[in-house]
Design a protein around this motif. Sequence first.
Motif: not given
Length: 449
Positions: A156-157, A197-203, A205-218
Motif C-alpha cells: 500500500p505504501l 496486490a490488485l486490490d492495493c493497486m485499485r485502491n 487510484g491509478f487511472p490505468v490498471l494493466n494486467i499481463d497474462l500468458i497463454y500456452g503453458a503445457q
Amino acid sequence: MREIHDPASMKLAERLNQQPFQGYAYSYPHKMAYRVLDPAVALETLWSREDRNALFLYVHIPFCEMRCGFCNLFTTTNAAPSQVDSYFSALERQMETVGKILGPHCFGRAAFGGGTPTFLSEAEIVRLFALLDKYLRKPAPGTPVSFEMSPATVTPLKMRLLRELGVTRASLGVQSFLLEETRSLGRPQDIGEVFEALDCMRNAGFPVLNIDLIYGAQNQTPNSWRHSLQSAISYAPEEIYLYPLYVRPLTGLNRARREPSDIRIDLYREAREFLLENGYLQISMRLFRRAKTSAQTNDGPVYCCQEDGMLGFGPGARSYTRELHYSSEYAVGRSGIQEIIREYAGRTHSQFGLADYGCVLDADEQRRRYVIKSILRNEGLDQTLYAARFSSDPLCDFPELNDLFEHGLATHCGTSIRLTPAGIERSDTIGPWLFSPRSNALIEQYELV
C-alpha cells in the motif's frame, strides 16, 4: 528469437504454412541486430538533429525478486544493497550527462520497466524520481507514466507513493490466476497475494490498471484460460496484455526443455472473443483496452511510436533516434547480465556521452520500421502519413505488402492499410516476415550469452 529458422527470403505464403508464432516484433530492429559501433557516436551530435518535443522516457531497473522461467529480459535477482546503490550512482551520472546534452525537451510518455521497478524500496523510489527531477524535464502532470510491478513487491505504501509521484499506469505481471499454471511457467506465486496486490493497486487510484497474462503453458486448457480471463476482468482493468508463451534460449523453461502448448492460436481466439464480448477493444494482437479508456490522460504532447524518439536510462534500456538505435549490450544468462551491470556501474560521465553499441538505420530500415510499428496495430498503416514523412507510398516501397490483401490478411480502410482479424492473429508471422534480410542475418549471427 524465432522458433523456426527459415531463410530470410521465405515468402508470406510459405510462412503461413508454418505455425503462427514465429517472433514478436515489439520493436525494430531487434536488439539482437545491435553491434559495437566503431567509431562511437557523440550523443551531442546525434540528438542535435532530433525533434525533442515528444520523447518517450524509459528507465530500466534490472532487478527482480525472482527469475521467471519464461523470462529473457535483462534482469538479475537477489541484488545486494551495495549493487543497487552503485547502480543509482551510475544512473545519476548518466542522467546528468544526457540532460546537459539534450537541452530543451519534453516527454510525451514515460515508463519504468525491468526487471521489476517495485523491487526498489520506498526510499529508492523517491531517489529515482528525484534524479529525474534534478537532471531532466519532469513529465507534465497527467502525462502517461507506466510502472511495472510483480505481486510480491506491491505494498500500500509503495502504491500511494507512486501515485503521488505521478504514475498513471500500474502494470502487474500476473500471467495466470492458477497456481499449477504459474508453476508450469516457472513462476510459483501465491494467488491470494495476487488478489491483494490488485486490490492495493485499485485502491491507490491509478487511472490505468494493466494486467499481463500468458497463454500456452503445457497444462493450460480453454477452461483454465477462461478462468484467468474472468478473474482479470473482475478488476475491470483498463488494459489487458495477452502474451503467447515463447520458450527462448537460456531461460528456465528452455533449460527444463518445456515447450509451449500447441493450442496457442485457439487460446488467443478464445480470449479475443471473450474480451470483445466484455467491452474491450482490440488495439493489437496483444493489447486490449476497455472501451472509453484513453491511454493519454492530458492535453500535452502525444508520443507517436513510429516517429518520435526514445531516451533510455540504465543497462538494458534502449534509445531511439531516426538514424540510430543504441543501448548497452544484451544478455540473458546471469553471468552475462552481471558483467554488463558492473560495466555500466563503472562508466564515467564522458562514456555516458557516447553511443557505442547499437544499430544504424538507413533509409530503407527507417521506412521498414515505420511500416512494422504501424501495421501490427488496429489503426493500421496510414498511407497519407507515410507519404508525408517519406515522400513515397508504402506499397511502392514494399510491394510485398500486396500479399497481405491476396491472403485476406489486410484491407483498405480510407487511407489506411489495416490487418483483418485473420491478419491480426498472424501478427507474429507478419512481423518477422517484414524484417530486412540484413536484420535477419544479424539476428541469426548473434551469440547470446
